[in-house]
Design a protein around this motif. Structure first.
Motif, PDB file in Angstrom:
ATOM      1  N   UNK A 112       0.836  -1.195   0.000  1.00 45.88           N
ATOM      2  CA  UNK A 112       0.000   0.000   0.000  1.00 45.88           C
ATOM      3  C   UNK A 112       0.871   1.245   0.000  1.00 45.88           C
ATOM      4  N   UNK A 113       0.699   2.089  -1.025  1.00 49.94           N
ATOM      5  CA  UNK A 113       1.386   3.362  -1.071  1.00 49.94           C
ATOM      6  C   UNK A 113       0.775   4.336  -0.088  1.00 49.94           C
ATOM      7  N   UNK A 114       1.445   5.477   0.125  1.00 52.04           N
ATOM      8  CA  UNK A 114       0.950   6.413   1.142  1.00 52.04           C
ATOM      9  C   UNK A 114      -0.295   7.148   0.660  1.00 52.04           C
ATOM     10  N   UNK A 121       3.945   6.398   4.495  1.00 46.22           N
ATOM     11  CA  UNK A 121       3.722   7.827   4.646  1.00 46.22           C
ATOM     12  C   UNK A 121       4.181   8.372   5.985  1.00 46.22           C
ATOM     13  N   UNK A 122       4.850   7.527   6.798  1.00 47.66           N
ATOM     14  CA  UNK A 122       5.321   7.955   8.109  1.00 47.66           C
ATOM     15  C   UNK A 122       4.251   7.961   9.174  1.00 47.66           C
ATOM     16  N   UNK A 123       3.101   7.368   8.897  1.00 50.78           N
ATOM     17  CA  UNK A 123       2.003   7.329   9.851  1.00 50.78           C
ATOM     18  C   UNK A 123       2.118   6.079  10.734  1.00 50.78           C
ATOM     19  N   UNK A 124       1.714   6.167  11.996  1.00 50.15           N
ATOM     20  CA  UNK A 124       1.801   5.013  12.892  1.00 50.15           C
ATOM     21  C   UNK A 124       0.953   3.843  12.392  1.00 50.15           C
ATOM     22  N   UNK A 125       1.448   2.630  12.616  1.00 48.69           N
ATOM     23  CA  UNK A 125       0.709   1.429  12.235  1.00 48.69           C
ATOM     24  C   UNK A 125       0.734   0.435  13.392  1.00 48.69           C
ATOM     25  N   UNK A 126      -0.178  -0.509  13.326  1.00 46.46           N
ATOM     26  CA  UNK A 126      -0.140  -1.655  14.226  1.00 46.46           C
ATOM     27  C   UNK A 126       0.423  -2.838  13.437  1.00 46.46           C
ATOM     28  N   UNK A 157      -1.139  -1.009  -4.496  1.00 49.34           N
ATOM     29  CA  UNK A 157      -2.125   0.058  -4.677  1.00 49.34           C
ATOM     30  C   UNK A 157      -1.409   1.373  -4.446  1.00 49.34           C
ATOM     31  N   UNK A 158      -1.374   2.211  -5.480  1.00 48.65           N
ATOM     32  CA  UNK A 158      -0.631   3.464  -5.418  1.00 48.65           C
ATOM     33  C   UNK A 158      -1.522   4.642  -5.780  1.00 48.65           C
ATOM     34  N   UNK A 159      -1.241   5.773  -5.166  1.00 51.23           N
ATOM     35  CA  UNK A 159      -1.888   7.000  -5.573  1.00 51.23           C
ATOM     36  C   UNK A 159      -1.320   7.467  -6.906  1.00 51.23           C
TER      37      UNK A 159
END
Length: 217
Positions: free
Chosen positions: A23-25, A69-74, A100-102
């Motif tokens: 998964x892309x950002x 994207x630098x967002x927190x994940x579990x 899946x990319x933007x």
């Protein structure tokens, strides 16, 4: 429902049991929040992780775990984090089933531009080009029109390409298109959107599937 959430929810329907999915950002990574509990997939993040899950609850994040994207994940049971070199071995080795990319633009030939607007500074192309040629299937997710109302689904891309002929499916807030050897085929249409509206805001030529259905999110 906001446009970005709508697209993210539809992206999550691309997840099949057992698949390795990158998964892309942006909207792609947001789709992890809408995975069906009945689907068992291996989500891969370009910066080095397998089997990540939805975003953590506020205050429960691990500062060492993040998505592209630098967002927190579990992390799901059995998940792992590793270095960038290992991540790109997975990507370049052909082990990613779907990415899946933007995108900034896509066109009726399956070309995609998603990294550079001439005259604007960008930090780099990232791993998009590797994913576009390394993944077995490519899904592009984007708003159907830009902020000025111009179509982003074009006859031919205007911006510098990230890859040529790489896209298999396009998901927008107006509908879902498959890219075939004969051009674009509209297979799903968004609720409360008329076919004439889709035609009006789509520069690319497309045909309508005989089995056209409404997007269910």
């Amino acid at each position: 429902m906001k446009k970005r959430e709508f697209i993210a929810r539809r992206i999550a329907q691309e997840f099949d049991n057992g698949a390795v999915i990158n998964l892309g950002f942006g909207m792609p990574t947001a789709s992890a929040n809408y995975m069906s509990e009945d689907i068992d997939v291996i989500l891969q993040t370009e910066n080095g992780g397998l089997m990540f899950g939805p975003a953590p609850q506020k205050g429960e994040h691990n500062s060492e775990l993040a998505n592209a994207g630098g967002e927190p994940i579990t992390m799901r049971p059995g998940g792992s984090a590793f270095d960038l070199a290992t991540s790109f071995c997975i990507i370049r080795g052909g082990h990613v089933d779907v990415t899946v990319l933007g995108a900034l633009e896509v066109d009726e030939h399956g070309n995609i531009a998603n990294w550079k607007i001439p005259g604007k500074f960008v930090p780099g192309m990232g791993g998009g080009m590797d994913l576009l040629v390394g993944a077995k299937r490519v899904v592009a997710a984007l708003a159907h029109v830009d902020k000025n109302g111009n179509s982003k689904i074009l006859k031919d891309c205007n911006l510098p390409l990230s890859a040529a002929g790489a896209v298999d499916r396009i998901i927008t807030d107006k509908g879902v298109f498959d890219v075939t050897d004969d051009g674009l085929v509209l297979i799903e249409i968004a609720p409360n959107v008329e076919l004439d509206e889709v035609k009006e805001v789509t520069e690319a030529d497309f045909v309508v599937s005989e089995d056209l259905t409404e997007i269910q999110v």
